[in-house]
Design a protein around this motif. Structure first.
Motif, PDB file in Angstrom:
ATOM      1  N   TYR A 715      10.880  -0.833   9.328  1.00 45.70           N
ATOM      2  CA  TYR A 715      10.034  -1.441   8.288  1.00 45.70           C
ATOM      3  C   TYR A 715       8.562  -1.442   8.683  1.00 45.70           C
ATOM      4  CZ  TYR A 715      14.590  -2.846   6.542  1.00 45.70           C
ATOM      5  OH  TYR A 715      15.877  -2.821   6.079  1.00 45.70           O
ATOM      6  N   GLU A 716       8.312  -1.427   9.975  1.00 47.48           N
ATOM      7  CA  GLU A 716       6.925  -1.398  10.439  1.00 47.48           C
ATOM      8  C   GLU A 716       6.296  -0.027  10.258  1.00 47.48           C
ATOM      9  OE1 GLU A 716       7.303  -2.632  14.449  1.00 47.48           O
ATOM     10  OE2 GLU A 716       7.352  -4.787  13.988  1.00 47.48           O
ATOM     11  N   THR A 717       7.116   1.008  10.173  1.00 49.80           N
ATOM     12  CA  THR A 717       6.594   2.380  10.083  1.00 49.80           C
ATOM     13  C   THR A 717       6.872   3.032   8.733  1.00 49.80           C
ATOM     14  OG1 THR A 717       8.648   3.215  11.084  1.00 49.80           O
ATOM     15  CG2 THR A 717       6.806   2.737  12.571  1.00 49.80           C
ATOM     16  N   MET A 718       7.217   2.245   7.728  1.00 50.47           N
ATOM     17  CA  MET A 718       7.508   2.819   6.408  1.00 50.47           C
ATOM     18  C   MET A 718       6.258   3.459   5.815  1.00 50.47           C
ATOM     19  SD  MET A 718      10.038  -0.002   4.658  1.00 50.47           S
ATOM     20  CE  MET A 718      10.503   1.098   3.326  1.00 50.47           C
ATOM     21  N   VAL A 719       6.469   4.511   5.049  1.00 45.07           N
ATOM     22  CA  VAL A 719       5.363   5.243   4.425  1.00 45.07           C
ATOM     23  C   VAL A 719       5.576   5.283   2.922  1.00 45.07           C
ATOM     24  CG1 VAL A 719       4.927   6.663   6.456  1.00 45.07           C
ATOM     25  CG2 VAL A 719       6.565   7.449   4.725  1.00 45.07           C
ATOM     26  N   PRO A 720       4.520   5.545   2.158  1.00 45.48           N
ATOM     27  CA  PRO A 720       4.669   5.609   0.690  1.00 45.48           C
ATOM     28  C   PRO A 720       5.552   6.774   0.261  1.00 45.48           C
ATOM     29  CG  PRO A 720       2.373   5.383   1.332  1.00 45.48           C
ATOM     30  CD  PRO A 720       3.126   5.686   2.577  1.00 45.48           C
ATOM     31  N   SER A 799       5.577  -8.389   4.428  1.00 46.96           N
ATOM     32  CA  SER A 799       4.966  -7.435   5.359  1.00 46.96           C
ATOM     33  C   SER A 799       4.476  -6.191   4.626  1.00 46.96           C
ATOM     34  CB  SER A 799       5.967  -7.048   6.453  1.00 46.96           C
ATOM     35  OG  SER A 799       7.039  -6.274   5.926  1.00 46.96           O
ATOM     36  N   MET A 800       5.162  -5.813   3.545  1.00 49.92           N
ATOM     37  CA  MET A 800       4.713  -4.672   2.736  1.00 49.92           C
ATOM     38  C   MET A 800       3.362  -4.969   2.092  1.00 49.92           C
ATOM     39  SD  MET A 800       8.158  -3.326   0.811  1.00 49.92           S
ATOM     40  CE  MET A 800       9.588  -2.724   1.704  1.00 49.92           C
ATOM     41  N   LEU A 801       3.161  -6.210   1.672  1.00 48.15           N
ATOM     42  CA  LEU A 801       1.890  -6.575   1.028  1.00 48.15           C
ATOM     43  C   LEU A 801       0.723  -6.427   1.991  1.00 48.15           C
ATOM     44  CD1 LEU A 801       2.823  -9.750  -1.069  1.00 48.15           C
ATOM     45  CD2 LEU A 801       2.919  -7.337  -1.718  1.00 48.15           C
ATOM     46  N   GLU A 802       0.977  -6.661   3.276  1.00 49.52           N
ATOM     47  CA  GLU A 802      -0.085  -6.533   4.266  1.00 49.52           C
ATOM     48  C   GLU A 802      -0.436  -5.072   4.533  1.00 49.52           C
ATOM     49  OE1 GLU A 802       1.148  -8.567   7.759  1.00 49.52           O
ATOM     50  OE2 GLU A 802       1.220 -10.543   6.806  1.00 49.52           O
ATOM     51  N   GLY A 806      -1.564  -2.585  -4.175  1.00 50.68           N
ATOM     52  CA  GLY A 806      -1.041  -2.189  -5.479  1.00 50.68           C
ATOM     53  C   GLY A 806       0.443  -2.399  -5.614  1.00 50.68           C
ATOM     54  N   MET A 807       0.978  -3.480  -4.995  1.00 50.99           N
ATOM     55  CA  MET A 807       2.427  -3.708  -4.997  1.00 50.99           C
ATOM     56  C   MET A 807       2.807  -4.988  -5.725  1.00 50.99           C
ATOM     57  SD  MET A 807       3.756  -2.409  -1.304  1.00 50.99           S
ATOM     58  CE  MET A 807       5.406  -2.379  -1.974  1.00 50.99           C
ATOM     59  N   HIS A 808       2.049  -5.342  -6.767  1.00 48.04           N
ATOM     60  CA  HIS A 808       2.377  -6.543  -7.522  1.00 48.04           C
ATOM     61  C   HIS A 808       2.442  -7.738  -6.571  1.00 48.04           C
ATOM     62  CE1 HIS A 808       3.463  -3.944 -10.967  1.00 48.04           C
ATOM     63  NE2 HIS A 808       3.963  -3.166 -10.034  1.00 48.04           N
TER      64      HIS A 808
END
Length: 1109
Positions: A715-720, A799-802, A806-808
């Motif tokens: 989850y720390e290295t996820m990409v778009p 953590s995704m918001l950080e 543009g993620m609601h």
């Protein structure tokens, strides 16, 4: 008879007239709508040499000049054709130095007349300058002043009279912006010009003031400045030094209907930053009659911003003859009148009248001093007849008399003389000042006239660079001789007081009537003028300059493109896209349709991408504007084609399905269309709709297992996500999540949510990933009662918001905290993230969840932890206003319900049962709403009023009746904690009093439920659990153990500072001792309960308990 009628009409209201004058022979017009005379740099004096047998001249009603009233006549139709004007008729020659001695220069005298209006304006300025301690409670800090009147009555000069007063203050800021007749359809045109000028002025201010503005903008807008920079290019230079790109990756594409909310927030933040730094701040918007609907929206946004507590003034000037009941401006004025009290701003309206005879006498006395009062009175009366008392017409009339030699100056006596009979014979009345001015322009050289015709299409102001580009490219086609240099032509025109030079080689028209006169010179060539000028700018300016002036350039091209040249269809697409991105939907629609009209018959084969883009924008804009039939027309032409791929037509299909669901409320039909889209994209969400419930639960278990199996590093290295097709599929499924929830199909909602989570794990992060993880966390809590796993999901979402933008984010934060993390964290600790999510939601246009975060942070959360009732009530009007400001009806109703509940708790007496949810703010008896969300708040408020303002047995009966209704209506929302706790307390109290089994059984069930919360680590439920255990021990007559639990519960509530529960626990502890006949202890804890209830503010409860002492 007609002249007498006009004289009567314009001779009233003497105190409202104004003139800026000077005491020399040179008569000069100033800025727009000036009734002024004088200039710091007057043009050289001129004299007319009339090659005719008469020396007198005039203007007839049709605009033609008259010499000796009959002999030489040049009609206005001829004046519009410079090539046909015979230079022998009028020649103006500069006088020699000896001659010019007879014409002393003016020294400006400032404002004369208009005393009442000037006093009104200064009173408005005084109110925004007043210190808070000197300001009356009812006085507002924001002012909007609307000044109307006929063209030429001095509206602008009156408004600009405040500039000196503002400039006297070290931090004062006065800005003059203007709308233009050529750009009345251009979105945000006048607002853009005005704020560009404002930014330029700020950049030239003191460094410390500039830093304050920069800090305010960057702190609250951050990376959201792009939209503003598109409209206000000067803003980029202002904030460039302090603007830092965020390390977060931008993966979201905000929805079209969020853009207007983003723009509202961005302009308000900009205005807050500026008005915090500069005071007094006065912004003048001139010629509002030419404003577009988007610009009027911005003015509304600024003045109605209840969160901006800084004082400032907006002044708007407009031509009253162009603002009838059918105009945009008129309707906006009516709207502002209705909003003034609610949104806390002061609105002042002024209507400027024409000059009376006495006012004209004052003008003549000031600028044409003479020794004979009779002559002055006679000339004033004649001027009134000839100009109908219009100040600007008057100045032009006097200038014309001076140029024609009808006013004679006597240098030794420094006086003027004239032959009134000669003037009367040589002139006729005219209301057409444009023709009068046109006559003046035709006396310029042919090249000067041609340059002015070009400049007139560039707006109220323009740069020397721009006009030079047009003149050097296009000017040679307008004149027969070699073109003169632009700079020399401009210098000559400035000396004629037609243009004036501003900063950075910018020029502006001295008066918009002169611009109108220059436009009329083009005659029948007007359309081709616009096309040629627009084409020159489009191909001659660099990319950034074209982008900055795109609307104006495309408007020029469209207005002049009578041959429907297809080469400009792409320019219209660019304009449509820019307008759409700026929420100017009406303009975007217009550009798209115009672009479609320019396409050739073989458009689909020759230029399919351009054609498709134009049709999609046209359809989307028509839908947003509510024109469903028109949208269908554009959509049908695209959807009927077989040569387009599913990805090509997906935007239109998405828009159509959204309309079916949102407008027609046919949720099932909308879902069917989304299923078809998924199938066309090669995605099958479910094999059969009948198996969705089973498939959803299976998918949930597998998804939870899959998420938990991934290491933290994943989850720390996820990409778009970079797969365009998968991104499109995620977009379709996200809409299915929404409509399945609205339709109450929770199984389908769960299945779609699980799909998006799995899509994220497999293909990468999309803009819906974070909120889907947070939503799934709530399902895990409800269905599996697994708080630990739910917390894991919520932390992944946050953590995704950080990491990504543009993620609601506002919606994700609300879902993660309000029904999520609040079950494993102290309620108080969830307040700050929800507060921050308010601004983030507003910034991104997500007003729905921004307001839910605000509502929770300011009302339900403080109530849940027992903050003083009065402090919450004080915030309710502000929150309600914010709900209404962004048109969130559900939120508004929720605020009213909670506000009425709090008000009833606070009152010591009322005209109805204090336990009923009735009052002036909200009445449950008159409420017919059936929306589950609304019913949940009504249910909560009714239960709380019954609990605190009625006896416990009545509340226990209510508890048995409603059961878990609130939890079902609003699952996991944190107020369900106290709602469940209060039901349990009432049931135990009723059990103790009545010994009825039905109360005991339900009480024990709820106590067991709360015990599980506490065991799962819910810090908010710990003293709930202790207290209910004490009540049960008391029932079981285990008094020592009960006392221990009571003391522990009270001690924990005291440490938390929960006033309502400190009062409640002490009240019940007092009853515990009373049942054991321990009166002294009972009274002590009853007094403690009264003290805490008093501090909380529950007056009715306090009176009820005091009666027991």
């Amino acid at each position: 008879m007609e002249e007498t009628k006009q004289e009567t009409l314009h001779s009233s209201d003497q105190d409202s007239n104004m003139l800026t004058a000077s005491n020399t022979t040179h008569l000069n017009t100033q800025h727009a709508d000036n009734a002024t005379v004088g200039s710091s740099n007057p043009a050289s004096s001129v004299t007319s040499v009339i090659k005719s047998d008469s020396s007198t001249a005039g203007i007839s009603e049709d605009g033609s000049y008259l010499l000796s009233s009959t002999r030489v006549r040049i009609r206005s139709s001829e004046l519009r054709k410079p090539a046909t004007i015979k230079p022998a008729v009028f020649q103006y020659q500069k006088q020699s130095n000896s001659q010019s001695k007879h014409y002393a220069d003016f020294e400006p005298l400032g404002i004369v007349g208009r005393e009442r209006e000037t006093a009104q304006l200064k009173a408005c300025l005084g109110r925004i300058l007043a210190k808070d301690e000197d300001r009356q409670q009812s006085e507002n800090k924001k002012e909007i002043v609307l000044i109307g009147g006929l063209s030429g009555t001095g509206k602008t000069r009156l408004a600009c009279a405040l500039e000196n007063d503002v400039s006297r203050h070290p931090k004062g800021m006065f800005v003059h912006g203007k709308f233009d007749m050529n750009t009345s359809n251009e979105p945000y045109s006048g607002v853009s010009r005005t704020f560009n000028e404002l930014c330029r002025k700020i950049k030239n201010s003191k460094a410390e003031l500039v830093c304050l503005v920069q800090s305010g903008i960057s702190q609250h807008l951050g990376n959201n400045t792009d939209m503003l920079v598109h409209l206000v290019p000067e803003l980029k230079d202002l904030i460039n030094d302090t603007f830092h790109e965020s390390s977060a990756i931008d993966i979201g594409t905000d929805e079209i209907d969020n853009k207007l909310e983003r723009l509202r927030f961005a302009f308000r933040v900009l205005m807050r930053a500026i008005s915090t730094t500069f005071s007094p701040l006065v912004i003048l918007f001139d010629d509002l009659q030419w404003s577009d609907i988007s610009s009027l929206q911005i003015l509304d946004f600024l003045i109605s911003d209840t969160q901006n507590e800084n004082p400032f003034m907006i002044i708007g000037c407009y031509r009253s003859e162009e603002a009838d009941e059918n105009s945009l401006l008129y309707n906006k004025i009516v709207s502002l009148r209705e909003k003034a009290d609610k949104y806390n701003f002061q609105m002042t309206e002024m209507m400027i009248q024409s000059f009376s005879t006495q006012d004209i006498q004052e003008v003549i006395r000031t600028v044409l001093p003479c020794s004979n009062d009779k002559d002055k009175v006679g000339l004033a009366a004649l001027c009134l007849k000839r100009t109908f008392g219009n100040p600007f017409f008057l100045m032009e009339f006097l200038k014309m008399l001076h140029h024609e030699g009808l006013l004679e100056h006597h240098a030794p006596k420094k006086t003027w003389t004239w032959d009134l009979a000669e003037i009367e014979a040589a002139t006729m009345s005219t209301a057409n000042v444009a023709v009068m001015l046109q006559g003046h322009l035709t006396k310029l050289s042919h090249q000067q006239q041609a340059l002015l015709q070009c400049a007139a299409y560039l707006g109220s102001s323009f740069s020397e660079t721009t006009i030079d580009l047009i003149w050097t490219t296009y000017g040679r086609r307008l004149v027969e001789t070699r073109i003169e240099k632009t700079h020399f032509l401009l210098e000559a025109i400035v000396k004629e007081d037609i243009l004036e030079k501003c900063y950075d080689n910018q020029y502006r028209w001295v008066h918009d009537r002169l611009q109108e006169a220059a436009l009329s010179l083009a005659g029948e060539r007007r359309e081709t003028f616009q096309l040629d000028i627009g084409r020159t700018l489009y191909y001659g300016l660099d990319k950034k300059e074209v982008e900055d002036e795109l609307f104006a350039i495309v408007d020029l091209i469209n207005n002049g493109n009578v041959l429907q040249l297809a080469e400009f269809a792409s320019a219209n697409l660019k304009a449509a896209e820019k307008a759409r991105d700026l929420s100017a939907f009406e303009s975007a629609k217009g550009y798209a349709i115009h672009g479609i009209d320019l396409l050739a018959d073989n458009k689909w084969s020759e230029n399919r991408p351009l054609t498709l883009s134009l049709y999609i924008i046209a359809a989307e804009m028509e839908l947003l504007l509510g024109n469903v039939a028109a949208a269908d027309q554009y959509s049908s032409e695209v959807l009927c084609r077989t040569d387009l791929s599913p990805m090509d037509v997906l935007p239109l299909k998405m828009a159509k399905a959204s309309t079916i669901g949102s407008v027609d409320l046919k949720f099932g039909e909308a879902m069917d269309q989304y299923f078809v889209m998924l199938k066309e994209l090669g995605c099958r969400l479910t094999w059969t709709r009948g198996l969705v419930p089973v498939q959803a639960l299976t998918k949930l278990m597998r998804t939870v297992k899959r998420v938990k199996a991934k290491p933290k590093s994943f989850y720390e290295t996820m990409v778009p996500i970079d797969d365009v097709k998968q991104k499109a599929i995620a977009s379709v499924v996200s809409r299915m999540v929404y409509f399945s929830y609205i339709a109450g199909d929770l199984s389908m909602n769960l299945l779609c949510t699980c799909f998006l989570v799995n899509s994220t794990l497999e293909f990468g992060v999309n803009e819906y990933s974070a909120k889907c993880f947070a939503a799934l966390a709530n399902v895990v809590t409800l269905a599996l009662h697994d708080f630990e796993t739910a917390t894991t999901f919520n932390m992944i979402a946050l953590s995704m918001l950080e990491k990504f933008r543009g993620m609601h984010s506002s919606e994700t934060t609300f879902l993660a905290y309000a029904p999520g993390l609040v079950w494993v964290k102290r309620i108080e600790d969830c307040s700050e993230p929800m507060r921050d999510a308010v601004e983030e939601g507003m910034k991104m246009g997500d007003t729905e969840f921004a307001i839910w975060n605000l509502f929770s942070h300011v009302i339900t959360l403080p109530y849940s932890i027992g903050k003083p009732i009065s402090s919450i009530i004080d915030e309710c009007p502000r929150i309600l206003l914010q709900c209404e400001d962004v048109s969130q009806a559900a939120h508004s109703m929720a605020v009213k319900v909670m506000w009425q509940m709090l008000y009833n708790l606070q009152q010591s007496s009322c005209n109805h049962n204090p336990a009923d949810l009735e009052g002036e703010i909200f009445s449950s008896a008159q409420d017919n709403e059936i929306n589950p969300l609304h019913l949940s708040f009504v249910h909560l408020a009714q239960g709380e009023l019954s609990f605190f303002n009625a006896d416990y047995e009545a509340t226990a009966m209510w508890a048995l009746q409603v059961g878990e209704r609130y939890t079902k209506l609003l699952p996991n929302y944190f107020p369900s904690m106290i709602e469940t706790f209060h039901r349990a307390v009432a049931l135990y109290a009723a059990t103790i009093r009545t010994k009825k089994r039905k109360y005991r059984v339900e009480a024990k069930r709820l106590a067991k439920k709360i015990e599980k919360w506490a065991a799962a680590g819910n810090p908010n439920a710990q003293y709930y659990n202790f207290f209910l255990a004490a009540e049960q021990l008391g029932l079981d007559k285990k008094f020592d153990a009960a006392e221990e639990k009571y003391e522990a519960a009270i001690d924990m509530a005291t440490r938390e500072g929960h006033l309502h529960h400190q009062g409640l626990l002490n009240e019940r502890y007092s009853d515990f001792f009373l049942r054991r006949s321990m009166k002294k202890e009972s009274v002590f804890f009853l007094k403690e309960a009264i003290r805490h209830y008093t501090e909380w503010g529950a007056a009715w409860k306090v009176e009820s308990l005091e009666s027991r002492l």
